[in-house]
Scaffold this motif. Structure first.
Motif, PDB file in Angstrom:
ATOM      1  N   SER A 161       9.100  22.651  26.212  1.00  0.00           N
ATOM      2  CA  SER A 161       8.026  21.772  26.698  1.00  0.00           C
ATOM      3  C   SER A 161       8.373  21.237  28.090  1.00  0.00           C
ATOM      4  O   SER A 161       9.532  20.955  28.403  1.00  0.00           O
ATOM      5  CB  SER A 161       7.820  20.595  25.741  1.00  0.00           C
ATOM      6  N   TYR A 162       7.349  21.108  28.893  1.00  0.00           N
ATOM      7  CA  TYR A 162       7.511  20.520  30.237  1.00  0.00           C
ATOM      8  C   TYR A 162       6.126  20.256  30.824  1.00  0.00           C
ATOM      9  O   TYR A 162       5.098  20.554  30.196  1.00  0.00           O
ATOM     10  CB  TYR A 162       8.343  21.429  31.142  1.00  0.00           C
ATOM     11  N   LEU A 163       6.096  19.697  32.026  1.00  0.00           N
ATOM     12  CA  LEU A 163       4.861  19.432  32.749  1.00  0.00           C
ATOM     13  C   LEU A 163       4.838  20.259  34.031  1.00  0.00           C
ATOM     14  O   LEU A 163       5.886  20.573  34.598  1.00  0.00           O
ATOM     15  CB  LEU A 163       4.741  17.950  33.124  1.00  0.00           C
ATOM     16  N   THR A 164       3.644  20.601  34.495  1.00  0.00           N
ATOM     17  CA  THR A 164       3.508  21.212  35.822  1.00  0.00           C
ATOM     18  C   THR A 164       2.504  20.408  36.632  1.00  0.00           C
ATOM     19  O   THR A 164       1.567  19.811  36.093  1.00  0.00           O
ATOM     20  CB  THR A 164       3.033  22.674  35.746  1.00  0.00           C
ATOM     21  N   PHE A 165       2.732  20.407  37.952  1.00  0.00           N
ATOM     22  CA  PHE A 165       1.817  19.717  38.864  1.00  0.00           C
ATOM     23  C   PHE A 165       1.704  20.548  40.130  1.00  0.00           C
ATOM     24  O   PHE A 165       2.711  21.019  40.664  1.00  0.00           O
ATOM     25  CB  PHE A 165       2.335  18.317  39.207  1.00  0.00           C
ATOM     26  N   PRO A 166       0.468  20.784  40.638  1.00  0.00           N
ATOM     27  CA  PRO A 166       0.294  21.644  41.821  1.00  0.00           C
ATOM     28  C   PRO A 166       0.984  21.064  43.052  1.00  0.00           C
ATOM     29  O   PRO A 166       1.041  19.845  43.236  1.00  0.00           O
ATOM     30  CB  PRO A 166      -1.226  21.709  41.997  1.00  0.00           C
ATOM     31  N   THR A 167       1.487  21.947  43.903  1.00  0.00           N
ATOM     32  CA  THR A 167       2.196  21.528  45.107  1.00  0.00           C
ATOM     33  C   THR A 167       1.259  21.200  46.268  1.00  0.00           C
ATOM     34  O   THR A 167       1.721  20.712  47.305  1.00  0.00           O
ATOM     35  CB  THR A 167       3.157  22.625  45.576  1.00  0.00           C
TER      36      THR A 167
ATOM     37  N   THR B 288       7.074  28.892  50.632  1.00  0.00           N
ATOM     38  CA  THR B 288       6.271  30.098  50.415  1.00  0.00           C
ATOM     39  C   THR B 288       6.143  30.423  48.925  1.00  0.00           C
ATOM     40  O   THR B 288       7.138  30.500  48.192  1.00  0.00           O
ATOM     41  CB  THR B 288       6.903  31.291  51.150  1.00  0.00           C
ATOM     42  N   ASP B 289       4.900  30.606  48.483  1.00  0.00           N
ATOM     43  CA  ASP B 289       4.571  30.998  47.098  1.00  0.00           C
ATOM     44  C   ASP B 289       5.024  29.983  46.055  1.00  0.00           C
ATOM     45  O   ASP B 289       5.140  30.313  44.860  1.00  0.00           O
ATOM     46  CB  ASP B 289       5.167  32.372  46.767  1.00  0.00           C
ATOM     47  N   CYS B 290       5.275  28.738  46.499  1.00  0.00           N
ATOM     48  CA  CYS B 290       5.618  27.672  45.553  1.00  0.00           C
ATOM     49  C   CYS B 290       4.332  26.935  45.178  1.00  0.00           C
ATOM     50  O   CYS B 290       3.864  26.072  45.912  1.00  0.00           O
ATOM     51  CB  CYS B 290       6.623  26.701  46.176  1.00  0.00           C
ATOM     52  N   ASP B 291       3.763  27.267  44.041  1.00  0.00           N
ATOM     53  CA  ASP B 291       2.431  26.784  43.680  1.00  0.00           C
ATOM     54  C   ASP B 291       2.448  25.507  42.847  1.00  0.00           C
ATOM     55  O   ASP B 291       1.456  24.786  42.819  1.00  0.00           O
ATOM     56  CB  ASP B 291       1.670  27.875  42.919  1.00  0.00           C
ATOM     57  N   PHE B 292       3.551  25.258  42.132  1.00  0.00           N
ATOM     58  CA  PHE B 292       3.572  24.073  41.271  1.00  0.00           C
ATOM     59  C   PHE B 292       5.001  23.611  41.025  1.00  0.00           C
ATOM     60  O   PHE B 292       5.956  24.392  41.119  1.00  0.00           O
ATOM     61  CB  PHE B 292       2.863  24.346  39.934  1.00  0.00           C
ATOM     62  N   PHE B 293       5.121  22.321  40.744  1.00  0.00           N
ATOM     63  CA  PHE B 293       6.393  21.747  40.317  1.00  0.00           C
ATOM     64  C   PHE B 293       6.488  21.835  38.797  1.00  0.00           C
ATOM     65  O   PHE B 293       5.492  21.635  38.094  1.00  0.00           O
ATOM     66  CB  PHE B 293       6.481  20.264  40.708  1.00  0.00           C
ATOM     67  N   SER B 294       7.684  22.092  38.304  1.00  0.00           N
ATOM     68  CA  SER B 294       7.966  21.974  36.876  1.00  0.00           C
ATOM     69  C   SER B 294       8.768  20.693  36.672  1.00  0.00           C
ATOM     70  O   SER B 294       9.815  20.501  37.308  1.00  0.00           O
ATOM     71  CB  SER B 294       8.765  23.173  36.363  1.00  0.00           C
ATOM     72  N   ILE B 295       8.287  19.836  35.801  1.00  0.00           N
ATOM     73  CA  ILE B 295       8.930  18.556  35.533  1.00  0.00           C
ATOM     74  C   ILE B 295       9.527  18.615  34.141  1.00  0.00           C
ATOM     75  O   ILE B 295       8.825  18.793  33.145  1.00  0.00           O
ATOM     76  CB  ILE B 295       7.912  17.398  35.634  1.00  0.00           C
ATOM     77  N   GLY B 296      10.865  18.522  34.042  1.00  0.00           N
ATOM     78  CA  GLY B 296      11.538  18.576  32.752  1.00  0.00           C
ATOM     79  C   GLY B 296      11.910  19.966  32.300  1.00  0.00           C
ATOM     80  O   GLY B 296      12.151  20.191  31.118  1.00  0.00           O
TER      81      GLY B 296
END
Length: 597
Positions: A421-427, A550-558
């Motif tokens: 489980s984790y969260l994603t948020f757009p960059t 480059t090509d970094c579309d989202f952060f993964s949190i956790g």
């Protein structure tokens, strides 16, 4: 007889002098040697300018100059490839030809190209070209908008189509320097614009614009609508308003004074209304005046707000733009030599939400109503029962089944990790050249290795893709892993071609049996170095070549998933609270300020 001859000689001398008046002195050249081609410069229309008038077609004044080392032979002027004028010799000054009375009639909407070609007597030619456009008449974009000056190569108000009176010699900044469009107002000493106040003196009034501050002089008027000064020397603040700036300990403080007839009120936000002029950044400024309240905004945030009984416009017959002159100069608030762009005036008090909307429309960037707690902060997740990011009012996307801790460092709750489980948020909007992140963290070492905060490109060339990924040439990876029973915190940063490690070794180790409470973690990334902090102290740092997104579309949190999994850095079952991002590399003092807040 000799007196008659002498008189004739003197008369001829006078005639020679008279005939040469208005012609530049002739520089000696080698007879018959034409060394260079003509030089052509076009002064009107201005390159990149946008023409907006209330008619379907308009006339365009054209001005240019041609010079040659021997003699200008001919000049051809074309609009969109069609000749509109020719000049074939007979020039009064045959080495310098100035044309400022040519007018092209019937210009229609669209993109246009003006070309001036000059040819000398030796057949050498030179062409100069400017591109400009004509757009349909501007229609008010916002409710109550009654004045709009974009300063795109002219001074005109696109709603009333009035052209202000020009005092001194203001100019236009280039398209590269402007916030929006092809130009911006560029102030100068003794320079400003004035407009009559017809249609502007309404019961409610708002103005919004952008300023790139030149702190010389250290005080200036920006927008003023005041009556003539009492006895010619004293500001009459009981009517109209004056919006101005002045030095405050090296910063510029923005203030508003408004008159209600029997007196005046000050709107001075103190340090909240201070802006550092050394940044060279565009600053959005707005103020609103109603029958009950007046408010000053800087970059969409309220910096001063107080009750106000309503404005008195008696004898306010001139709007001054970029100066306190002529009616508000007692305290030295003369011309502002800053840049101004996108000036709008409204016949009503606009709301903070509308200020933010206009800012976003002008700049093309997201603007938040959430006030940052720390300098450079532009992302904040408190995890108080939801996964909402406060600046954007957007919730992170859940992968698996993350939960909440039922406890927190601040607020009512915190993020609680879970298996897979984790969260994603757009960059989008978060990929700045310098970057920092801070958080509170309560470690759970059920998993020996875990990703904490990661962002990276897809590793499509990996043989185990998509389950196995580990492309580290862009983005960053902040994670922990088991080292002899200790948990070591590491950072990896990609610069576009390679990656750099920030591994503090034993300095970055925590004993999971001892570190059972909340700890403070921070990472900072600049164009030259990256640092990892634990509880406000640097535990690892390294020289880097900046960060590439480059090509970094989202952060993964956790978690390290999905882009950083090859070495087993999957979901972290730890707790996270007060996650913040910054568009700068925080100093140690700033990290400690966040931690101690």
């Amino acid at each position: 007889m000799k007196y008659i001859v002498k008189s004739i000689i003197m008369l001829l001398a006078l005639l020679v002098v008279s005939c040469n008046e208005g012609i530049d002195p002739i520089t000696a050249v080698d007879a018959g040697v034409d060394e260079t081609a003509p030089q052509v410069s076009i002064s009107a229309p201005v390159a990149g300018s946008v023409i907006q008038v209330p008619a379907e077609t308009t006339n365009v004044p054209i001005s240019f100059q041609v010079t040659d080392d021997i003699e200008v032979g001919s000049i051809n002027v074309q609009m969109n490839g069609t000749t509109i004028a020719t000049y074939d010799g007979g020039f009064v000054d045959y080495r310098r030809v100035l044309v400022n009375n040519l007018v092209f009639e019937g210009l229609v909407d669209g993109e246009h190209e003006l070309t001036v070609t000059a040819t000398d007597l030796d057949g050498k030619s030179t062409s100069a070209t400017v591109n400009f456009s004509k757009e349909p008449p501007y229609l008010p974009k916002y409710e109550g908008e009654i004045l709009y000056m974009p300063f795109n190569g002219d001074w005109i108000d696109l709603i009333s189509f009035q052209t202000p009176a020009i005092e001194g010699e203001p100019s236009f900044a280039s398209e590269e320097e402007s916030l929006n469009g092809s130009g911006a107002y560029a102030g100068a000493e003794g320079a400003y614009l004035t407009l009559p106040t017809d249609g502007l003196t309404n019961p409610e009034f708002s103005a919004i614009f952008w300023l790139k501050i030149n702190a010389v002089p250290d005080r200036a008027g920006i927008l003023t609508m005041s009556p003539p000064m009492t006895d010619g020397t004293t500001n009459d603040r009981n009517k109209g308003f004056a919006f101005f700036r002045e030095n405050a300990g090296g910063e510029q403080r923005f203030k508003l004074t408004a008159g209600y007839g029997e007196g005046a009120e000050w709107f001075d936000g103190g340090e909240m209304a201070d802006v550092d002029p050394s940044t060279g950044e565009w600053v959005n400024l707005a103020f609103t005046i109603s029958g009950s309240q007046a408010t000053v905004y800087i970059n969409g945030q309220v910096v001063s707000q107080n009750p106000f009984p309503g404005i008195d416009w008696t004898d306010c017959n001139v709007l001054s733009i970029m100066s306190g002159a002529p009616n508000f100069t007692e305290w030295g608030h003369f011309s502002d030599q800053s840049l101004m762009d996108e000036l709008r005036i409204f016949d009503r008090a606009i709301t903070q939400e509308e200020v933010l909307t206009i800012m976003a429309d002008d700049s093309g960037e997201f603007v938040s109503s959430y006030p940052p707690t720390f300098d450079g902060e532009f992302f904040y997740m408190p995890f108080d029962g939801d996964y909402m990011e406060m600046f954007r009012e957007v919730e992170a996307t859940e992968v698996g089944n993350p939960g909440f801790a039922g406890e927190s460092v601040e607020g009512t709750d915190a993020y609680a990790g879970a298996v897979d489980s984790y969260l994603t948020f757009p960059t989008q909007g978060l990929t700045s050249d310098s970057f920092s992140a801070t958080m509170w963290y309560k470690m759970n070492v059920t998993e020996n290795n875990a990703g904490i905060l990661t962002v990276g490109p897809e590793d499509t060339e990996n043989a185990g893709y998509p389950e196995v990924q580990n492309l580290r040439t862009s983005g960053f990876r902040f994670f922990r892993e088991n080292v002899g029973g200790m948990q070591r915190f590491k950072l990896n940063v990609g610069d576009g071609t390679a990656d750099a490690w920030v591994d503090g070794g034993e300095n970055a180790d925590l004993d999971p049996l001892v570190a059972t409470g909340w700890i403070h973690l921070a990472i900072t990334i600049s164009g030259s170095n990256a640092v990892v902090y634990i509880d406000g102290e640097p535990v690892g740092q390294n020289t880097i070549s900046g960060i590439d997104w480059t090509d970094c579309d989202f952060f993964s949190i956790g978690s390290g998933a999905p882009t950083f999994t090859e070495w087993g850095h999957f979901s972290d079952e730890s707790q996270i609270d007060e996650l913040r991002f910054y568009n700068k590399s925080l100093t140690q003092e700033e990290v400690q300020e966040v931690m101690n807040n």
